[in-house]
Enzyme design. Structure first.
Site, PDB file in Angstrom:
ATOM      1  N   LYS A 288       0.913  -0.986  -0.144  1.00 31.69           N
ATOM      2  CA  LYS A 288      -0.038  -0.150   0.174  1.00 31.69           C
ATOM      3  C   LYS A 288       0.887   1.366  -0.070  1.00 31.69           C
ATOM      4  O   LYS A 288       1.841   1.319   0.684  1.00 31.69           O
ATOM      5  CB  LYS A 288      -0.828   0.050   1.112  1.00 31.69           C
ATOM      6  CG  LYS A 288      -2.133   0.978   1.008  1.00 31.69           C
ATOM      7  CD  LYS A 288      -3.089   0.933   2.221  1.00 31.69           C
ATOM      8  CE  LYS A 288      -4.157   1.804   2.053  1.00 31.69           C
ATOM      9  NZ  LYS A 288      -5.199   1.564   3.383  1.00 31.69           N
ATOM     10  N   GLU A 376     -19.401  -5.300   9.612  1.00 35.58           N
ATOM     11  CA  GLU A 376     -20.324  -4.603  10.379  1.00 35.58           C
ATOM     12  C   GLU A 376     -21.278  -5.239  11.118  1.00 35.58           C
ATOM     13  O   GLU A 376     -21.794  -5.229  12.232  1.00 35.58           O
ATOM     14  CB  GLU A 376     -20.976  -3.151   9.536  1.00 35.58           C
ATOM     15  CG  GLU A 376     -20.193  -2.337   9.182  1.00 35.58           C
ATOM     16  CD  GLU A 376     -19.271  -2.626   7.938  1.00 35.58           C
ATOM     17  OE1 GLU A 376     -18.315  -1.918   7.555  1.00 35.58           O
ATOM     18  OE2 GLU A 376     -19.432  -3.780   7.275  1.00 35.58           O
ATOM     19  N   ARG A 404     -25.573  -1.517   6.811  1.00 36.15           N
ATOM     20  CA  ARG A 404     -25.089  -3.222   6.656  1.00 36.15           C
ATOM     21  C   ARG A 404     -25.525  -4.327   7.898  1.00 36.15           C
ATOM     22  O   ARG A 404     -25.596  -5.268   7.730  1.00 36.15           O
ATOM     23  CB  ARG A 404     -23.692  -3.622   6.323  1.00 36.15           C
ATOM     24  CG  ARG A 404     -23.042  -2.944   5.044  1.00 36.15           C
ATOM     25  CD  ARG A 404     -21.759  -3.211   4.661  1.00 36.15           C
ATOM     26  NE  ARG A 404     -21.469  -3.273   3.365  1.00 36.15           N
ATOM     27  CZ  ARG A 404     -20.722  -3.478   2.447  1.00 36.15           C
ATOM     28  NH1 ARG A 404     -19.943  -4.530   2.993  1.00 36.15           N
ATOM     29  NH2 ARG A 404     -20.517  -3.443   1.064  1.00 36.15           N
TER      30      ARG A 404
END
Length: 634
Positions: A288, A376, A404
């Site tokens: 990343k 979630e 969600r």
């Protein structure tokens, strides 16, 4: 910006131009694309490190596959800046995240190269599988479908549901697993540990592919035989390697891991496996922030760093010494303060400890903070399980992402009246991240659910008091919603005091019109009232201002007082207008036989609000101070 230095990138407007280049030119394309992203994002802030990490994957996919006829489904649009630049939007990229500019995430409304909405994580495999099945059903069996998903997103339950279905549904989908050991913060969980240890020999994979091609050409490899050979092959490989491969255990062909930054190797592997039948997964290791040293060293900070000097890597930060702290900081500090006094308190976050500032408690009490990954629904039910057996969870989820977990809130918290404090961060308009991130539906979604308290603080003092109140005994499921951004006071650390559930308060007395607000937008109303009182033309209008505090339960005494006193009421909230706090007030007045004129101000429910600054968006939807003033004095 000097575009002339981008010799190859200047030749590419669409992927068809990219495919005219030789494979030997692709490393230079990647270097130029990476530099272009760095220059653009340094002056027009956005998500940064994720897109740098997938530059080679992006170039390779558009080079090998015939996009847009072939489908690339991105999982989380944070990584799609290079994709946007290569698909006809390079000149417009300077408007990224700006009002009326290009969207911060891929959307089919913007480009045919954007195949699906991807503002949040873990949906790419399911969506791509649907497209692969649709291709077969509609006679487009030559269409290739690719899902690009990160290791952090693989922690989401929806990703596993997609994998499970892909293993049993006829399809030729390719899944690219972009494995950088990160989501926003460091990735966590069993899947992450599994991927770190997973290894498969590249030579072995190539030999197996050549053997399958020979068997198929000789007519020995029909579909039934292919599946049987794969199962036998997987069993032998597991025995030899002393290691199970979860993907091949689900009859999904696995290739890798390979270096995701070796563009020529990635292209060759993609060319080898693109026409293979059946579901396939290509595992690529990436870094990343690749290609920009500051981002490689501190990927979390450089996920969305704001403006910075591209040469020195120095971030351009505003002086916040005289600025009130962000609501997130107040939450994090207050949670630690409460946890130090209440041994039952634990913290739960779905992969956002830094974003929501739960990392403050995590640093001091690592055994009492649980980062569950991008999951979630699990975060809510996990919190419910702890609450059922005696703990007091504070579960912090961004409002838009809590959607969600709607069923989990109802089924796993509310029915049992479990004492979970559900802190909905980033409630209301969030700005440049746009419609996938605006937290505007939570009030309307939760208001009708029994056994839930829903509150929103007008400032950070009220946030601290609500957090204190929520962890007191016998409070049940308690929702606190608060916005992104700075709070109101420098002296934020007020005493922790109980607020009686279901009580509002009068902020400003008046006689002509009552303004009822929920949450921090009440501070803007106070400024408007001051302006009205100081204006010669409007100072005779007497405005009362009430902070309702709780949208569930409502303050019956306060509303009775308002209903008796005022013939005109204005409700203002940073959430959808229909079904929100204003609707609750309207219903209450009707149920109690009061008949005032009620004007409800909130966000539209017939369309999604685009991206832009908070001030721009409030003006766009009629929630700016000028619109509020006009509504009061008309």
């Amino acid at each position: 910006m000097d575009k002339n230095k981008y010799r190859l990138l200047n030749q590419i407007k669409y992927p068809s131009d990219l495919r005219k280049l030789t494979i030997e030119q692709l490393p230079q394309v990647c270097q130029e694309l990476r530099e272009d992203i760095i220059e653009e994002v340094s002056v027009n802030p956005g998500h940064f490190a994720s897109s740098l990490g997938v530059v080679e994957i992006t170039v390779a996919l558009h080079y090998v596959f015939n996009t847009p006829e072939d489908r690339i489904v991105w999982d989380v649009g944070h990584q799609a800046y290079g994709h946007k630049i290569l698909t006809g939007r390079r000149e417009k990229f300077k408007t990224n995240r700006q009002l009326h500019g290009i969207c911060p995430f891929p959307t089919p409304f913007e480009s045919e190269y954007d195949t699906f909405t991807c503002g949040h994580a873990s949906n790419s495999i399911s969506a791509a599988l649907g497209m692969a099945v649709a291709a077969k059903q509609t006679g487009k069996s030559n269409r290739h479908v690719v899902a690009v998903i990160g290791d952090g997103s693989m922690s989401g339950g929806l990703a596993f549901e997609g994998l499970n279905n892909a293993s049993s549904t006829p399809n030729d989908m390719l899944i690219i697993l972009n494995d950088n050991d990160m989501s926003i913060d460091r990735a966590v969980g069993g899947m992450e540990k599994y991927l770190l240890n997973l290894d498969t020999n590249e030579t072995y994979n190539r030999l197996r592919f050549k053997a399958s091609q020979w068997l198929h050409a000789k007519g020995y490899l029909n579909e039934d035989r292919r599946k049987g050979i794969i199962r036998l092959n997987n069993a032998l490989k597991s025995a030899l390697a002393h290691q199970q491969n979860i993907f091949e255990g689900m009859n999904i062909r696995y290739f890798g891991p390979f270096d995701g930054h070796n563009i020529e190797e990635v292209v060759r592997v993609l060319q080898q496996i693109k026409d293979m039948k059946g579901p396939k997964l290509l595992h690529l290791h990436t870094v990343k922030g690749k290609g920009y040293k500051p981002a490689e060293k501190s990927a979390t900070i450089w996920h969305a760093p704001g403006k910075f000097d591209p040469k020195t890597g120095k971030r351009i930060l505003e002086d916040d010494s005289n600025t009130p702290p962000k609501y997130q900081i107040v939450f994090g500090e207050t949670l630690l303060e409460l946890a130090q006094k209440n041994a039952k308190i634990v913290g739960v976050t779905p992969a956002m400890p830094t974003g929501c500032s739960m990392n403050i408690m995590q640093k001091e009490m690592p055994d009492r903070v649980f980062d569950v990954g991008i999951a979630e629904g699990h975060a809510v039910t996990f919190s419910g399980g702890m609450a059922k057996d005696g703990l007091q969870p504070f579960c912090n989820i961004y409002s838009a992402f809590s959607q969600r977990a709607y069923d989990n809130v109802i089924h796993d918290l509310a029915i049992l009246k479990l004492p979970v404090v559900l802190c909905l961060d980033r409630a209301g308009l969030v700005g440049q991240d746009g419609p996938t991130h605006h937290g505007i539906f939570d009030i309307a979604a939760l208001r009708s659910v029994p056994n839930i308290t829903i509150a929103s603080p007008m400032d950070e003092h009220e946030l601290r008091r609500l957090m204190y109140t929520a962890q007191l005994p016998n409070q049940g499921t308690f929702v606190i919603r608060y916005p992104r951004g700075n709070s109101e006071h420098l002296d934020w650390k007020c005493p922790l005091e109980e607020i009686k559930i279901g009580t509002g308060r009068i902020i400003h007395d008046g006689n002509d019109v009552a303004v009822i607000t929920l949450g921090p937008i009440g501070n803007d109303v106070e400024k408007v009232i001051q302006e009205i009182e100081s204006d010669e033309e409007t100072k005779n209008i007497s405005v009362a201002h009430y902070d309702i505090r709780f949208v569930k339960p409502l303050d019956n005494n306060l509303l009775t007082e308002i209903g008796k006193k005022f013939k005109r009421i204005i409700t203002i909230e940073d959430g959808v207008r229909d079904g929100g706090m204003g609707s609750a007030i309207l219903e209450w007045m009707d149920d109690h036989h009061f008949t005032p004129e009620i004007i409800r101000m909130g966000l539209p429910t017939d369309h999604f609000v685009e991206h832009g600054t908070i001030d721009e968006l409030r003006e766009l939807v009629g929630l700016d101070n000028t619109s509020i003033k006009q509504a009061i004095i008309q």
